[in-house]
Scaffold this motif. Sequence first.
Motif, PDB file in Angstrom:
ATOM      1  N   LEU A 136      37.586 -61.064  67.455  1.00 52.82           N
ATOM      2  CA  LEU A 136      38.495 -60.100  67.505  1.00 52.82           C
ATOM      3  C   LEU A 136      40.099 -60.131  68.750  1.00 52.82           C
ATOM      4  CD1 LEU A 136      37.049 -57.178  65.635  1.00 52.82           C
ATOM      5  CD2 LEU A 136      38.839 -58.913  64.704  1.00 52.82           C
ATOM      6  N   ARG A 137      40.610 -60.373  68.804  1.00 54.16           N
ATOM      7  CA  ARG A 137      42.016 -60.091  70.237  1.00 54.16           C
ATOM      8  C   ARG A 137      42.763 -58.815  70.154  1.00 54.16           C
ATOM      9  NH1 ARG A 137      44.472 -64.882  70.684  1.00 54.16           N
ATOM     10  NH2 ARG A 137      46.315 -64.348  69.156  1.00 54.16           N
ATOM     11  N   GLU A 138      42.094 -58.098  70.745  1.00 58.62           N
ATOM     12  CA  GLU A 138      43.576 -57.185  70.989  1.00 58.62           C
ATOM     13  C   GLU A 138      44.523 -57.275  71.790  1.00 58.62           C
ATOM     14  OE1 GLU A 138      43.217 -52.420  70.684  1.00 58.62           O
ATOM     15  OE2 GLU A 138      42.033 -53.436  71.312  1.00 58.62           O
ATOM     16  N   ASP A 139      45.806 -56.989  71.648  1.00 56.23           N
ATOM     17  CA  ASP A 139      47.061 -57.487  72.210  1.00 56.23           C
ATOM     18  C   ASP A 139      48.343 -56.367  72.138  1.00 56.23           C
ATOM     19  OD1 ASP A 139      47.787 -58.759  70.611  1.00 56.23           O
ATOM     20  OD2 ASP A 139      47.620 -60.425  71.324  1.00 56.23           O
ATOM     21  N   ALA A 140      48.973 -56.917  72.889  1.00 54.16           N
ATOM     22  CA  ALA A 140      50.278 -55.647  72.490  1.00 54.16           C
ATOM     23  C   ALA A 140      50.600 -56.308  70.861  1.00 54.16           C
ATOM     24  CB  ALA A 140      51.584 -56.076  73.143  1.00 54.16           C
ATOM     25  N   SER A 141      49.914 -56.808  70.643  1.00 53.58           N
ATOM     26  CA  SER A 141      50.872 -56.976  68.514  1.00 53.58           C
ATOM     27  C   SER A 141      49.905 -55.814  67.971  1.00 53.58           C
ATOM     28  CB  SER A 141      50.859 -58.378  68.412  1.00 53.58           C
ATOM     29  OG  SER A 141      49.450 -58.859  68.355  1.00 53.58           O
ATOM     30  N   GLY A 142      48.639 -55.714  68.626  1.00 51.22           N
ATOM     31  CA  GLY A 142      47.433 -54.913  67.212  1.00 51.22           C
ATOM     32  C   GLY A 142      46.436 -56.165  67.781  1.00 51.22           C
TER      33      GLY A 142
END
Length: 701
Positions: A136-142
């Motif tokens: 899982l990767r969390e960034d500005a897009s969710g």
Amino acid sequence: MAGKLTEIFGIDVFNDATMVERLPKKTYIALKKTIENGEDLDPAVAEVVANAMKDWAIERGATHYTHWFQPMTGITAEKHDSFISPTVDGKVIMEFSGKELIKGEPDASSFPSGGLRATFEARGYTAWDCTSPAFLREDASGVTLCIPTAFCSYTGEALDKKTPLLRSMEALSNQAVRILKLFGHSDVTYVSCSVGPEQEYFLIDKEKYLAREDLIFTGRTLFGAMPPKGQELDDHYFGILKERVAVFMKELNEELWKLGVLAKTQHNEVAPAQHELAPIYTTANISTDHNQLTMELMKRIANHHGLTCLLHEKPFAGLNGSGKHDNWSMVTNTGKNLLYPGKTPHENVQFLLFLAAVLKAVDEHADLLRQSASTPGNDHRLGANEAPPAIISIFLGDQLADVLTQLIETGEATRSKQGGRISVGSHAIPSIRKDATDRNRTSPFAFTGNKFEFRMVGSSMSIAGPNTVLNTIVADVLCEMADELEKADNFDLAVHDLIKKTVTEHQRIVFNGNGYCDEWVEEARRRGLPNIRSMVEAVSALTTEKSIKLFGKHHVFSEAELHSRAEIEYETYSKAINIEAKTMIQMTNKKFIPAVIKYVTKLAESISTIKVACPQADISVQEDLLMRTSSLLAEAKEAAYKLTSYVEEAGSKEGKEQAFYFREVVFPAMSELRAPIDELELIVDKELWPVPTYGDILFEI
């Protein structure tokens, strides 16, 4: 923090522990057979895995998934799809099928293909690589579920760096297992290559980065005079971390640990503003994915702290560049490192055979190894004082070199040098164990205890390419050895003779001396070792008859795939130098020349004012300065004009011819333009100079 670390490590990874928890036992066992033994994946198993993976991701806040792949650009790519699926009542449900897990379909037409696909032939496929866990990767897009995949064309050719790596790993395993069976290791079913890449990088202030078009467009400074202080005091190396850097490293470590990346070591490197991160070793495929994630996170997290991470191999002329030392070894599924010599390596026949195989592989395919470490940026680094030379050689150290000398001279090795202990002369400090061999940082391919360190790899590179070559060339030699030993009537005698024959024939590749000295260049020439000085010279190694046969034999690359990669390499070099040259021209015409004209005008007005006010005054200093500055200005203008004409001429060429033109004509002209601009930087008022200087960038974090 220690407790927190163990709690967060791998929390964002669909790893083995998560699979045990969420998959039915039968499904888990079937998937593990695919991962560990290469068995075909049952679509029914994929369906169950997909559903479990989707539920896990949604619970963690994910709304989208992506097939995360590594095209020939050297960076990663992805296309995001949401989990939503419409229902008849106008609402949506969250779905993710086994088919969606196994296969994706990104547009392949805009990725480098080297002629494998026409531009109008757009279809390409991504295929799930279940040997590397989803994350899982969390960034500005969710939150996004990232599924590591291979990338191939509609006709099945590899369009990425992962597919050949996986093929090469299988080839190495197959041949290594054949050898181990002869030694009686019937419990060994596969051998993996274990890799740990040491990642070097620079951190600079983001505002200063944004004030320089050369850094923005090319990743390196195309102009810049050295400040009074550089790295000569060695005070940055292993020094105390600056606060902004320490905060960056803390966040980087935590994010990497969440992704299961075994980030272990961090420190300041030699050059000002340069640093290093090193992980614990893991399987080459996963290590490659982790290194790509590391580079991506370095750039993203640096931005959080008002910094910019530079991964170019030589961002600052006159200072150490950045490499990515690729530590490579072979490990059995039973946990045995095949490159561990033991306390008495002269008695370790199995180790000596694998060592001999590496010697032969590197000697016979030095050109391929050199090519695998080639980038436009690495051309600035290889052969400089902080990097290994462009000549491939192997450092073994005193202990192993002595063992091989015994074998060559007498046919038998009867002893191994031991390290002993060192006393530092103070009773307060205990004596310490001394390794049997020193380290040699000038060697491009050095044995370091239980692995080889391929030091030529550039900091911006994917490690997939170098490890694909390493795996394949060693697999090929092991195949030849297995063919010979399997037919032997007396295995013990045959393996002894094979080791002696191999190390005797390939002893020229072993060099334990100073790889930086001029004498080594002449000695290497005498030995017949290739000295491939640039990327464009190295590319041809991909398409020799020997290489085509090698990669085809082990099903790593087809002939068409090799030719496509050669074409991509030539294009990559041409495009990189073209961008750099155009950036230099633009900066010269729009920034440096106007700034110098302002300075010259002010200086000329000053001279005129003094002459009027005090006709007898000695203004020779101002006049000399005016003449020198005006001369350099004219030199810069002429160099910019010449470079412009060369860039225009390069546009009429293509492929290999264009790449060599950029290397042999455009690249030297860039140096000719840089020289007067850098000298003008040391003359013109700082307030008038249009870009931050090296001193501003390197010492003001």
